[in-house]
Design a protein around this motif. Structure first.
Motif, PDB file in Angstrom:
ATOM      1  N   VAL B 202       0.773  -1.239  -0.037  1.00 32.66           N
ATOM      2  CA  VAL B 202       0.144  -0.016  -0.062  1.00 32.66           C
ATOM      3  C   VAL B 202       0.778   1.095   0.029  1.00 32.66           C
ATOM      4  CG1 VAL B 202      -1.676   1.358   1.196  1.00 32.66           C
ATOM      5  CG2 VAL B 202      -1.851  -1.315   1.076  1.00 32.66           C
ATOM      6  N   HIS B 203       1.798   1.250   0.858  1.00 29.16           N
ATOM      7  CA  HIS B 203       2.945   2.319   0.899  1.00 29.16           C
ATOM      8  C   HIS B 203       3.425   2.499  -0.596  1.00 29.16           C
ATOM      9  CE1 HIS B 203       2.794   3.706   5.059  1.00 29.16           C
ATOM     10  NE2 HIS B 203       2.666   2.475   5.422  1.00 29.16           N
ATOM     11  N   ASP B 204       3.901   1.410  -1.250  1.00 30.23           N
ATOM     12  CA  ASP B 204       4.547   1.677  -2.634  1.00 30.23           C
ATOM     13  C   ASP B 204       3.587   2.314  -3.462  1.00 30.23           C
ATOM     14  OD1 ASP B 204       6.531  -1.479  -2.173  1.00 30.23           O
ATOM     15  OD2 ASP B 204       6.855   0.500  -1.635  1.00 30.23           O
ATOM     16  N   TYR B 205       2.392   1.703  -3.452  1.00 29.94           N
ATOM     17  CA  TYR B 205       1.182   2.039  -4.477  1.00 29.94           C
ATOM     18  C   TYR B 205       1.049   3.713  -4.114  1.00 29.94           C
ATOM     19  CZ  TYR B 205      -3.393   2.161  -6.802  1.00 29.94           C
ATOM     20  OH  TYR B 205      -4.368   2.467  -7.511  1.00 29.94           O
ATOM     21  N   SER B 206       1.136   4.077  -2.961  1.00 32.50           N
ATOM     22  CA  SER B 206       0.800   5.757  -2.858  1.00 32.50           C
ATOM     23  C   SER B 206       1.704   6.412  -3.424  1.00 32.50           C
ATOM     24  CB  SER B 206       0.591   6.258  -1.103  1.00 32.50           C
ATOM     25  OG  SER B 206       1.836   5.337  -0.614  1.00 32.50           O
ATOM     26  N   ARG B 207       3.077   5.810  -3.375  1.00 32.35           N
ATOM     27  CA  ARG B 207       4.370   6.628  -4.005  1.00 32.35           C
ATOM     28  C   ARG B 207       4.197   6.466  -5.776  1.00 32.35           C
ATOM     29  NH1 ARG B 207       8.160   3.982  -0.815  1.00 32.35           N
ATOM     30  NH2 ARG B 207       7.401   4.077   1.168  1.00 32.35           N
ATOM     31  N   LEU B 208       3.362   5.781  -6.194  1.00 36.07           N
ATOM     32  CA  LEU B 208       3.328   5.829  -7.668  1.00 36.07           C
ATOM     33  C   LEU B 208       2.743   6.997  -8.239  1.00 36.07           C
ATOM     34  CD1 LEU B 208       1.625   2.086  -8.566  1.00 36.07           C
ATOM     35  CD2 LEU B 208       4.012   2.914  -9.060  1.00 36.07           C
ATOM     36  N   PRO B 209       3.472   7.527  -9.332  1.00 36.39           N
ATOM     37  CA  PRO B 209       2.983   8.671  -9.849  1.00 36.39           C
ATOM     38  C   PRO B 209       1.549   8.314 -10.872  1.00 36.39           C
ATOM     39  CG  PRO B 209       4.612   7.776 -11.196  1.00 36.39           C
ATOM     40  CD  PRO B 209       4.611   6.981 -10.078  1.00 36.39           C
ATOM     41  N   SER B 210       0.741   9.378 -11.003  1.00 40.12           N
ATOM     42  CA  SER B 210      -0.707   9.133 -11.843  1.00 40.12           C
ATOM     43  C   SER B 210      -0.296   8.255 -13.028  1.00 40.12           C
ATOM     44  CB  SER B 210      -1.208  10.600 -12.255  1.00 40.12           C
ATOM     45  OG  SER B 210      -0.383  10.993 -13.331  1.00 40.12           O
ATOM     46  N   VAL B 211      -1.624   7.744 -13.680  1.00 42.71           N
ATOM     47  CA  VAL B 211      -1.603   6.807 -14.698  1.00 42.71           C
ATOM     48  C   VAL B 211      -1.008   7.537 -15.960  1.00 42.71           C
ATOM     49  CG1 VAL B 211      -3.022   5.665 -16.512  1.00 42.71           C
ATOM     50  CG2 VAL B 211      -3.546   5.797 -13.668  1.00 42.71           C
ATOM     51  N   ALA B 212      -1.183   9.001 -16.361  1.00 45.89           N
ATOM     52  CA  ALA B 212      -0.925   9.745 -17.738  1.00 45.89           C
ATOM     53  C   ALA B 212       0.676   9.869 -17.490  1.00 45.89           C
ATOM     54  CB  ALA B 212      -1.510  11.126 -17.365  1.00 45.89           C
ATOM     55  N   VAL B 213       1.278  10.038 -16.276  1.00 46.34           N
ATOM     56  CA  VAL B 213       2.728  10.023 -16.151  1.00 46.34           C
ATOM     57  C   VAL B 213       3.310   8.780 -16.478  1.00 46.34           C
ATOM     58  CG1 VAL B 213       4.728  10.484 -14.693  1.00 46.34           C
ATOM     59  CG2 VAL B 213       2.670  12.032 -14.591  1.00 46.34           C
ATOM     60  N   ILE B 214       2.791   7.950 -15.906  1.00 48.35           N
ATOM     61  CA  ILE B 214       3.377   6.470 -16.403  1.00 48.35           C
ATOM     62  C   ILE B 214       3.205   6.123 -17.858  1.00 48.35           C
ATOM     63  CG2 ILE B 214       3.140   4.018 -15.727  1.00 48.35           C
ATOM     64  CD1 ILE B 214       2.146   4.769 -13.246  1.00 48.35           C
ATOM     65  N   GLN B 215       2.180   6.496 -18.558  1.00 51.55           N
ATOM     66  CA  GLN B 215       1.775   5.930 -19.842  1.00 51.55           C
ATOM     67  C   GLN B 215       2.924   6.811 -20.537  1.00 51.55           C
ATOM     68  OE1 GLN B 215      -2.146   7.119 -20.478  1.00 51.55           O
ATOM     69  NE2 GLN B 215      -2.932   5.134 -20.015  1.00 51.55           N
ATOM     70  N   GLY B 216       3.346   7.981 -20.208  1.00 50.10           N
ATOM     71  CA  GLY B 216       4.108   9.006 -20.925  1.00 50.10           C
ATOM     72  C   GLY B 216       5.660   8.004 -20.868  1.00 50.10           C
ATOM     73  N   GLN B 217       6.015   7.793 -19.649  1.00 51.73           N
ATOM     74  CA  GLN B 217       7.089   7.149 -19.335  1.00 51.73           C
ATOM     75  C   GLN B 217       7.314   5.774 -20.308  1.00 51.73           C
ATOM     76  OE1 GLN B 217       7.667   6.505 -15.099  1.00 51.73           O
ATOM     77  NE2 GLN B 217       8.157   8.578 -14.626  1.00 51.73           N
ATOM     78  N   VAL B 218       6.106   5.125 -20.239  1.00 54.77           N
ATOM     79  CA  VAL B 218       6.396   3.802 -21.135  1.00 54.77           C
ATOM     80  C   VAL B 218       6.432   4.096 -22.502  1.00 54.77           C
ATOM     81  CG1 VAL B 218       4.972   1.925 -21.941  1.00 54.77           C
ATOM     82  CG2 VAL B 218       5.154   2.405 -19.760  1.00 54.77           C
ATOM     83  N   VAL B 219       5.796   5.168 -23.064  1.00 54.37           N
ATOM     84  CA  VAL B 219       5.900   5.684 -24.483  1.00 54.37           C
ATOM     85  C   VAL B 219       7.348   5.936 -24.828  1.00 54.37           C
ATOM     86  CG1 VAL B 219       5.106   7.227 -26.263  1.00 54.37           C
ATOM     87  CG2 VAL B 219       3.658   5.914 -24.787  1.00 54.37           C
ATOM     88  N   GLY B 220       7.766   6.925 -23.865  1.00 52.32           N
ATOM     89  CA  GLY B 220       9.278   7.333 -23.973  1.00 52.32           C
ATOM     90  C   GLY B 220      10.418   6.306 -24.080  1.00 52.32           C
ATOM     91  N   GLY B 221      10.170   5.144 -23.126  1.00 55.58           N
ATOM     92  CA  GLY B 221      11.068   4.184 -23.150  1.00 55.58           C
ATOM     93  C   GLY B 221      11.070   3.311 -24.386  1.00 55.58           C
ATOM     94  N   LEU B 222       9.906   3.108 -24.828  1.00 57.78           N
ATOM     95  CA  LEU B 222       9.861   2.326 -26.291  1.00 57.78           C
ATOM     96  C   LEU B 222      10.415   2.992 -27.431  1.00 57.78           C
ATOM     97  CD1 LEU B 222       6.097   1.005 -25.716  1.00 57.78           C
ATOM     98  CD2 LEU B 222       8.238  -0.357 -25.491  1.00 57.78           C
ATOM     99  N   THR B 223      10.028   4.261 -27.535  1.00 54.37           N
ATOM    100  CA  THR B 223      10.616   5.202 -28.556  1.00 54.37           C
ATOM    101  C   THR B 223      12.076   5.484 -28.509  1.00 54.37           C
ATOM    102  OG1 THR B 223       9.889   7.109 -27.728  1.00 54.37           O
ATOM    103  CG2 THR B 223       8.232   6.150 -29.302  1.00 54.37           C
ATOM    104  N   GLN B 224      12.589   5.376 -27.370  1.00 56.85           N
ATOM    105  CA  GLN B 224      13.855   5.729 -26.902  1.00 56.85           C
ATOM    106  C   GLN B 224      14.755   5.167 -27.929  1.00 56.85           C
ATOM    107  OE1 GLN B 224      15.738   4.810 -23.222  1.00 56.85           O
ATOM    108  NE2 GLN B 224      16.842   6.601 -23.189  1.00 56.85           N
ATOM    109  N   MET B 225      14.426   3.588 -28.142  1.00 58.78           N
ATOM    110  CA  MET B 225      15.585   2.447 -28.623  1.00 58.78           C
ATOM    111  C   MET B 225      15.422   2.873 -30.206  1.00 58.78           C
ATOM    112  SD  MET B 225      16.618   0.638 -26.456  1.00 58.78           S
ATOM    113  CE  MET B 225      17.251  -0.600 -27.363  1.00 58.78           C
ATOM    114  N   THR B 226      14.149   3.294 -30.688  1.00 59.82           N
ATOM    115  CA  THR B 226      14.103   3.535 -32.183  1.00 59.82           C
ATOM    116  C   THR B 226      14.957   4.810 -32.511  1.00 59.82           C
ATOM    117  OG1 THR B 226      11.929   4.268 -31.872  1.00 59.82           O
ATOM    118  CG2 THR B 226      11.992   1.977 -32.786  1.00 59.82           C
ATOM    119  N   SER B 227      14.793   5.721 -31.484  1.00 61.09           N
ATOM    120  CA  SER B 227      15.543   7.230 -31.943  1.00 61.09           C
ATOM    121  C   SER B 227      16.956   6.952 -31.922  1.00 61.09           C
ATOM    122  CB  SER B 227      14.840   8.358 -30.786  1.00 61.09           C
ATOM    123  OG  SER B 227      15.261   7.689 -29.382  1.00 61.09           O
TER     124      SER B 227
END
Lengths: 107, 272
Positions: B202-227
Motif C-alpha cells: 500500500v505504501h509503494d502504491y501511494s508513491r506511484l505517480p498518476s496513470v498519465a505520467v506512467i503512460q508517458g514514461q512507457v511511451v518514452g522508453g519504447l521510442t528511445q530505442m528506435t530514436s
C-alpha cells in the motif's frame, strides 16, 4: 481476565513493540495481546510508554518485545502461545518490577 | 430453678419462633400469643433477602455435583458442529459486503486497538473529506463471504477487532496521511483494484505517480530505442555533409583543397 485488565499498569514499562505478519495464521494471539495492551485504559496508566506496531510481510514469527524502565527486556515469541499466557507472563513481570520500585523508593 | 428454666425455655422458644416459620412453633405446642410477631420480617422484600444460615448450610451440602466422565473432554476430539442455517441478518450483511466489494476500488483493513468513540469520530470526519467511508462488519460474516469469493487470501486478516476503510477511488496517499498520526488503528492489508496488497504494498502504491505520467514514461522508453538507431544511421552522412559544407564555405578553396580532401578521407575512415 477483567481483573487483570484493570490492574494492568504499564508504569514500569518503557516501550512495547509488537511485530507480526497479518497474513499468517499464527498472528492471532499477538493481535489479541496488542488489543489488550494498546487499549485506552492501559495506555493512560503510563503516557510515557510507547506502544508500537510493526507489520511485516515476510512469513516470520510474531514477536513481542517489551523494554522495562530499568533496562530489562522481555521477548515473547507468539507462534505457539495464547494471548492469556502472554498477558499473565507480562503482568507477573510488571508486578515484580513494581514491588522492586516500591522498595527502592521506600529506602 | 424451674421458673428460671421455664424463662430460658421461653426465651429460646421465642427466638426460635422469631426465626423459624410459625408452623414449626405451633407443632411444638406454643400458643399463638407467645409468638413473637414484632420482629418477624416479611417474606417478600424488595432487596435480596439473605438466606438463613441453616438454609445456606443446607444448600451448600445439597449442591449438585455432576458426574465426571472417565476421559476428560479436553482429551477427546470435539464433536462435529452441525451447520446452522444463516440467519436473515447475516444474509443481508453478506449482500452488503458483496456490493461494497463491487462498488469500491479500495478496501483497506485496519486493526483498531480499542479506540474510543471520539477518536473514531475524528478519523471519520477527516476521511469524509476525501470520500473515504469507515465500515464495520462482524468477522463471521466477512469470513463466510470471503471463503466463497475470489478474495479468499484476505481471510487471515479478519481476526479480532477490525475496521474497514473503503472508497470508490484508490486514494491511498490521503488515507495514509490521516492514519499516520493515529496510533489506535494500524494498517494490515488492502484490496486495491482487485489486487490484494500488504502494508508495504500500500505504501509503494501511494508513491506511484498518476496513470498519465506512467503512460508517458512507457511511451518514452519504447521510442528511445528506435530514436537511438535512427541517430546512429544518420550520423555518418550528416557529418559528411557538414564537412563538405565547411569546405565549400572556406574562402581559399584552391590551396587547402588537397588538405581538405585528406582530412575528409581521414574522418570518413575513422567512424567506420
Amino acid at each position: 481476565m477483567a481483573m487483570s485488565k484493570g490492574s494492568l499498569a504499564l508504569k514500569t514499562v518503557k516501550k512495547i513493540v509488537v511485530a507480526f505478519c497479518p497474513f499468517e495464521s499464527n498472528a492471532k494471539a499477538s493481535r489479541e495481546f496488542l488489543a489488550l495492551v494498546g487499549s485506552e485504559k492501559t495506555r493512560m496508566t503510563n503516557l510515557n510508554c510507547e506502544v508500537t506496531v510493526n507489520i511485516k510481510h515476510d512469513k516470520s514469527e510474531p514477536v513481542i518485545d517489551v523494554t522495562f524502565v530499568d533496562g530489562e527486556k522481555l521477548l515473547m515469541n507468539g507462534t505457539n502461545l495464547t494471548s492469556k499466557e502472554m498477558l499473565s507472563a507480562f503482568i507477573s513481570r510488571c508486578t515484580v518490577k513494581e514491588s522492586q520500585m516500591m522498595e527502592g523508593t521506600k529506602k | 430453678m424451674r421458673g428460671g428454666l421455664l424463662q430460658e425455655s421461653l426465651a429460646s422458644g421465642r427466638m426460635m419462633a422469631a426465626t423459624l416459620s410459625c408452623g414449626v412453633s405451633l407443632l411444638r405446642g406454643w400458643l399463638p400469643s407467645v409468638r413473637n410477631v414484632r420482629h418477624g420480617s416479611k417474606a417478600v422484600t424488595r432487596h435480596r433477602k439473605p438466606m438463613h444460615f441453616l438454609k445456606q448450610k443446607l444448600m451448600a451440602v445439597t449442591e449438585y455435583i455432576p458426574p465426571k466422565p472417565v476421559i476428560p473432554d479436553r482429551c477427546l476430539k470435539p464433536l462435529p458442529k452441525r451447520n446452522q442455517e444463516e440467519s436473515g441478518l447475516v444474509r443481508i450483511l453478506k449482500r452488503e459486503v458483496d456490493m461494497m466489494f463491487q462498488n469500491n476500488k479500495m478496501i483497506a483493513v485496519f486493526q483498531n486497538n480499542s479506540s474510543s468513540s471520539e477518536d473514531l469520530l475524528l478519523i471519520k470526519y477527516r476521511l469524509q473529506k476525501h470520500d473515504i467511508t469507515v465500515k464495520f462488519f462482524p468477522n463471521q460474516v466477512m469470513r463466510s463471504f470471503l471463503s466463497t469469493s475470489k478474495y479468499i487470501n484476505m481471510l487471515p486478516l479478519f481476526v479480532g477487532h477490525n475496521v474497514l476503510l473503503v472508497s470508490r477511488e484508490p486514494k491511498t496517499k490521503e488515507m495514509l496521511k490521516v492514519v499516520k498520526n493515529t496510533p489506535q488503528i494500524s494498517l494490515l492489508g488492502a484490496c486495491i483494484e482487485d489486487t490484494i496488497l500488504s502494508h508495504k504494498g500500500v505504501h509503494d502504491y501511494s508513491r506511484l505517480p498518476s496513470v498519465a505520467v506512467i503512460q508517458g514514461q512507457v511511451v518514452g522508453g519504447l521510442t528511445q530505442m528506435t530514436s537511438q538507431t535512427r541517430d546512429l544511421i544518420r550520423h555518418n552522412p550528416l557529418y559528411l555533409s557538414m564537412l563538405l559544407k565547411r569546405y565549400v564555405d572556406q574562402p581559399n578553396n584552391g590551396k587547402e583543397g588537397t588538405e581538405g580532401a585528406e582530412e575528409i578521407e581521414k574522418k570518413q575512415t575513422e567512424p567506420s
